[in-house]
Write a protein that holds these residues in place. Sequence first.
Motif, PDB file in Angstrom:
ATOM      1  N   GLU A  17      -1.074 -38.252  78.930  1.00 54.58           N
ATOM      2  CA  GLU A  17      -0.154 -38.419  80.059  1.00 54.58           C
ATOM      3  C   GLU A  17       1.276 -38.054  79.656  1.00 54.58           C
ATOM      4  OE1 GLU A  17      -0.997 -39.242  83.170  1.00 54.58           O
ATOM      5  OE2 GLU A  17      -3.021 -39.034  82.390  1.00 54.58           O
ATOM      6  N   ASN A  69       3.580 -35.177  81.312  1.00 58.24           N
ATOM      7  CA  ASN A  69       4.929 -35.437  81.800  1.00 58.24           C
ATOM      8  C   ASN A  69       5.928 -34.447  81.228  1.00 58.24           C
ATOM      9  OD1 ASN A  69       6.239 -37.583  83.413  1.00 58.24           O
ATOM     10  ND2 ASN A  69       4.491 -38.694  82.631  1.00 58.24           N
ATOM     11  N   ALA A  99      -3.264 -35.140  87.063  1.00 56.81           N
ATOM     12  CA  ALA A  99      -3.149 -36.240  86.107  1.00 56.81           C
ATOM     13  C   ALA A  99      -3.710 -37.521  86.696  1.00 56.81           C
ATOM     14  CB  ALA A  99      -1.692 -36.433  85.711  1.00 56.81           C
ATOM     15  N   VAL A 128      -6.785 -39.470  84.990  1.00 55.40           N
ATOM     16  CA  VAL A 128      -6.682 -40.814  84.409  1.00 55.40           C
ATOM     17  C   VAL A 128      -7.752 -41.721  85.007  1.00 55.40           C
ATOM     18  CG1 VAL A 128      -5.008 -41.888  85.951  1.00 55.40           C
ATOM     19  CG2 VAL A 128      -4.997 -42.464  83.578  1.00 55.40           C
ATOM     20  N   TYR A 149       2.810 -42.475  88.758  1.00 52.99           N
ATOM     21  CA  TYR A 149       2.667 -42.807  87.339  1.00 52.99           C
ATOM     22  C   TYR A 149       2.923 -44.281  87.084  1.00 52.99           C
ATOM     23  CZ  TYR A 149       1.897 -38.238  85.365  1.00 52.99           C
ATOM     24  OH  TYR A 149       1.332 -37.064  85.007  1.00 52.99           O
ATOM     25  N   VAL A 198      -0.931 -45.089  87.693  1.00 55.16           N
ATOM     26  CA  VAL A 198      -1.535 -44.733  86.408  1.00 55.16           C
ATOM     27  C   VAL A 198      -1.340 -45.848  85.393  1.00 55.16           C
ATOM     28  CG1 VAL A 198      -1.357 -43.136  84.481  1.00 55.16           C
ATOM     29  CG2 VAL A 198      -1.375 -42.260  86.791  1.00 55.16           C
TER      30      VAL A 198
END
Lengths: 102, 173
Positions: free
Chosen positions: A36, A40, A71, A75, B66, B70
């Motif tokens: 991750e 990024n 992503a 995940v 995120y 995530v």
Amino acid sequence: MVPLENYLVLSAILFSLGVYGVLARRNAVLVLMSVELMLNAVSMNFIAFSAYLDPSRITGVIFAVFIITVAAAEVGLALAIVIRLFRNRATVNVDEAAILKW
Amino acid sequence: MALEGFGPAFAFWLLSAITLISAGGVMMARNLLHAVLFLIVTFIGVAGFFILLSAEFIAMAQVVIYVGAVAVLILFAILLTPRSARDNSETVWGAPAALLSIALAAVLIFVIHDTAWSETNSFQAPSVEDLGRALLSTWVLPFQLASVLLTAALIGAIMLVRSPEEEAEDALS
């Protein structure tokens, strides 16, 4: 005015930290977190290129949108695999999940 | 182009300090839960860079997806595996991997400084409306493929984590 090189160097360092995490860590969840981090860094690179190099300034942003989408999908699947791995083998150590290794 | 003056430069150095320190913390922290918390700080720092590069929509998406999804998903996965699986130790490849990643960073930084970037001077940042139009005109096929990918990943994740009893029930019916 921050030069473009600063952004690129920063995301190169972030990417290298992610590479180190993927290569050197035992825990599957931490390997995933490092991936991750790398994603990024890549999307930061795309946004910086789109702000500094692209006259229309939209293509890099579109790429960042798709990187975030992929992503998120990645995940979800990877954590499902980690939980499954733990249920079957009682470990999340990537070195011990080596049945497929020749 | 990006913003002018002292403020953006200061914000850049502050954000890069936050991001690099917390990214280092992800690698250094021995407890996996601490590593996830450092990762959240890193994500927020990267979102700050997106705002600095006047890509506000991506910054919002970064925070919502995120930090909101995530990171929480990773926390769930850690909490669903017991305490013994929470260490963050290195494999035997720790030192070679460190050397390799330092070499990679050095090569990348050399190439970045060696390249003559042809920077443009367009001053207006794209609005969210521009982004939406581009997504639904030029990039509509990748956009649709991304939705199919998300659906497939969702179904795949659900199928993977079913318990053995549920699988037995499905086999009977």
